[in-house]
Design a protein around this motif. Structure first.
Motif, PDB file in Angstrom:
ATOM      1  N   SER A 151       0.735  -0.581  -0.271  1.00 54.40           N
ATOM      2  CA  SER A 151       0.254  -0.198   0.117  1.00 54.40           C
ATOM      3  C   SER A 151       0.718   1.168   0.254  1.00 54.40           C
ATOM      4  N   GLY A 152       1.740   0.951   0.690  1.00 51.07           N
ATOM      5  CA  GLY A 152       2.716   2.136   0.421  1.00 51.07           C
ATOM      6  C   GLY A 152       2.558   3.028   1.869  1.00 51.07           C
ATOM      7  N   PRO A 153       2.976   4.328   1.235  1.00 49.85           N
ATOM      8  CA  PRO A 153       3.367   4.985   0.642  1.00 49.85           C
ATOM      9  C   PRO A 153       5.131   5.023  -0.051  1.00 49.85           C
ATOM     10  N   LEU A 154       5.843   4.899  -1.232  1.00 50.52           N
ATOM     11  CA  LEU A 154       6.435   4.509  -1.930  1.00 50.52           C
ATOM     12  C   LEU A 154       6.703   6.421  -2.070  1.00 50.52           C
ATOM     13  N   SER A 155       7.742   6.511  -0.978  1.00 49.89           N
ATOM     14  CA  SER A 155       8.399   8.082  -1.627  1.00 49.89           C
ATOM     15  C   SER A 155       9.844   7.502  -2.773  1.00 49.89           C
ATOM     16  N   VAL A 156       9.463   8.396  -3.531  1.00 45.04           N
ATOM     17  CA  VAL A 156      11.016   8.488  -4.545  1.00 45.04           C
ATOM     18  C   VAL A 156      11.225   9.753  -5.083  1.00 45.04           C
TER      19      VAL A 156
ATOM     20  N   THR B 159      -2.122   7.598  -7.111  1.00 42.98           N
ATOM     21  CA  THR B 159      -2.469   5.314  -6.561  1.00 42.98           C
ATOM     22  C   THR B 159      -1.771   5.051  -7.717  1.00 42.98           C
ATOM     23  N   TYR B 160      -1.440   3.479  -8.213  1.00 41.81           N
ATOM     24  CA  TYR B 160      -1.423   3.093  -8.507  1.00 41.81           C
ATOM     25  C   TYR B 160      -1.592   1.196  -8.409  1.00 41.81           C
TER      26      TYR B 160
ATOM     27  N   GLU C 101      12.885  12.965  -7.059  1.00 46.25           N
ATOM     28  CA  GLU C 101      12.562  13.262  -8.731  1.00 46.25           C
ATOM     29  C   GLU C 101      13.386  12.514  -9.400  1.00 46.25           C
ATOM     30  N   GLY C 102      13.509  12.588 -10.786  1.00 38.06           N
ATOM     31  CA  GLY C 102      14.168  11.817 -11.761  1.00 38.06           C
ATOM     32  C   GLY C 102      14.509  10.534 -11.385  1.00 38.06           C
ATOM     33  N   ALA C 103      14.096   9.705 -10.220  1.00 37.85           N
ATOM     34  CA  ALA C 103      14.871   8.195  -9.503  1.00 37.85           C
ATOM     35  C   ALA C 103      13.935   7.751 -10.711  1.00 37.85           C
ATOM     36  N   ILE C 104      13.942   6.423 -10.728  1.00 36.63           N
ATOM     37  CA  ILE C 104      13.305   4.705 -10.690  1.00 36.63           C
ATOM     38  C   ILE C 104      12.047   4.978  -9.923  1.00 36.63           C
ATOM     39  N   ALA C 105      10.584   4.305 -10.689  1.00 36.36           N
ATOM     40  CA  ALA C 105      10.151   4.183  -9.180  1.00 36.36           C
ATOM     41  C   ALA C 105       9.211   2.921  -9.277  1.00 36.36           C
ATOM     42  N   SER C 106       9.738   1.928  -8.964  1.00 38.57           N
ATOM     43  CA  SER C 106       9.505   0.600  -8.942  1.00 38.57           C
ATOM     44  C   SER C 106       7.842   0.015  -7.808  1.00 38.57           C
ATOM     45  N   LEU C 107       7.123  -0.613  -8.795  1.00 41.07           N
ATOM     46  CA  LEU C 107       5.852  -0.724  -7.973  1.00 41.07           C
ATOM     47  C   LEU C 107       5.150  -2.290  -8.632  1.00 41.07           C
TER      48      LEU C 107
ATOM     49  N   THR D  29      -1.236   1.177  -4.613  1.00 37.39           N
ATOM     50  CA  THR D  29       0.321   1.867  -3.571  1.00 37.39           C
ATOM     51  C   THR D  29       0.241   3.276  -4.227  1.00 37.39           C
ATOM     52  N   ARG D  30       0.319   3.827  -3.414  1.00 41.21           N
ATOM     53  CA  ARG D  30       0.210   5.283  -3.480  1.00 41.21           C
ATOM     54  C   ARG D  30       1.944   5.480  -3.425  1.00 41.21           C
ATOM     55  N   LEU D  31       2.055   6.124  -4.600  1.00 39.16           N
ATOM     56  CA  LEU D  31       3.692   6.393  -5.175  1.00 39.16           C
ATOM     57  C   LEU D  31       3.887   8.589  -4.787  1.00 39.16           C
ATOM     58  N   SER D  32       4.747   8.217  -4.650  1.00 47.75           N
ATOM     59  CA  SER D  32       4.919  10.074  -4.012  1.00 47.75           C
ATOM     60  C   SER D  32       6.340  10.334  -4.895  1.00 47.75           C
ATOM     61  N   ILE D  33       6.707  11.314  -5.102  1.00 49.07           N
ATOM     62  CA  ILE D  33       8.105  11.710  -5.892  1.00 49.07           C
ATOM     63  C   ILE D  33       8.690  13.184  -4.993  1.00 49.07           C
TER      64      ILE D  33
END
Lengths: 115, 111
Positions: B8-13, B86-87, B15-21, B105-109
Motif C-alpha cells: 500500500s505504500g506510501p512509496l517515496s521516490v 495511487t497505482y 524526482e528523476g529516479a526510477i519508481a518500482s511498483l 500503491t500510493r507513490l509520492s515523488i
C-alpha cells in the motif's frame, strides 16, 4: 469521441432508501461494468453488461442490480441502502465481447453517502 | 492469500529516479494484466496493459510480467512530481470472468 459520463456526481441517502446511478458509455464501446470503491481500497467489481445482458458478477448481494440499454448506457440500482454502501461508484466501458478485456475507461464516479 | 496483492505504500521516490511498483496475483490461469493510475479524488486511468511474459515499454513506463512467479511490476523512469498518485494493478481472472483490482500503491515523488 465522447467519454464515459456518470450522474449524479454526489448524492446523500438515508439507510433503507433506494438509489439509481446512471452511466453513458464511451462512443464505440458495447460493454459496461460497475465498481464500488471504498476509501483507500481498489475498485471492487459489482457486475458487467454486454449487449443488455449481465455476463459477470462480483460478490455483491441481489439488492445491487443493473440494466444496460440498447444505446449501451447503463444503470446501477441499489435497494435497502446500508451504511456500508457509502462509497464511490465507478462505471467503466470497454470494447469487445466483454469477456476478456481489462482495458477500461472510467467515468468520474458517483459518490454515495448513506446516513 | 489475496487475489491481487500490492504494497500500500506510501512509496517515496526522489524526482528523476526510477519508481518500482510490484504486484502479485493468485490465479495461475490469468492472461491479462493492467496498470491504472488514480489521482486523489479522480477515477482510475489505464496506463499499461501486458499479456505476455517479459517487458513492455511505453515512454517512461515499463511493465514487466513473470507468469511463472505470478508477478507483475511497473517501472517509472525519470519520475516526475506529476507521477504522484495511487497505482492500481488489475488482473483478468478467467476462472471468474472478472477483473480484480489490487488495493493500490500510493507513490509520492519528492522534488
Amino acid at each position: 469521441e465522447t467519454g464515459v459520463t456518470q450522474s449524479p456526481t454526489h448524492l446523500i441517502k438515508t439507510r433503507g432508501q433506494q438509489v439509481t446511478l446512471r452511466c453513458s458509455s464511451q462512443s464505440g464501446h458495447n460493454t459496461v461494468s460497475w465498481y464500488q470503491q471504498a476509501l483507500g481500497q481498489g475498485p471492487q467489481f459489482i457486475f458487467q453488461y454486454y449487449r443488455e445482458e449481465e455476463n459477470g458478477r462480483g460478490n455483491f448481494p441481489p439488492r445491487f442490480s443493473g440494466l444496460q440499454f440498447p444505446n449501451y448506457s447503463s444503470e446501477l440500482n441499489v435497494n435497502a441502502l446500508e451504511l456500508d454502501d457509502s462509497a464511490l461508484y465507478l462505471c467503466a466501458s470497454s470494447r469487445g465481447q466483454g469477456t476478456n478485456t481489462g482495458e477500461l475507461f472510467f467515468g468520474e464516479g458517483s459518490r454515495l453517502t448513506v446516513l | 492469500q489475496k487475489e491481487v496483492e500490492q504494497n500500500s505504500g506510501p512509496l517515496s521516490v526522489p524526482e528523476g529516479a526510477i519508481a518500482s511498483l510490484n504486484c502479485t496475483y493468485s490465479d495461475r490461469g490469468s492472461q491479462s494484466f493492467f496498470w491504472y493510475r488514480q489521482y486523489s479524488g479522480k477515477s482510475p486511468e489505464l496506463i499499461m496493459s501486458i499479456y505476455s511474459n517479459g517487458d513492455k515499454e511505453d515512454g517512461r513506463f515499463t511493465a514487466q510480467l513473470n507468469k511463472a512467479s505470478q508477478y507483475v511490476s511497473l517501472l517509472i523512469r525519470d519520475s516526475q512530481p506529476s507521477d504522484s498518485a495511487t497505482y492500481l494493478c488489475a488482473v483478468w481472472y478467467s476462472s471468474a470472468s472478472k477483473i480484480i483490482f489490487g488495493s493500490g500503491t500510493r507513490l509520492s515523488i519528492r522534488p
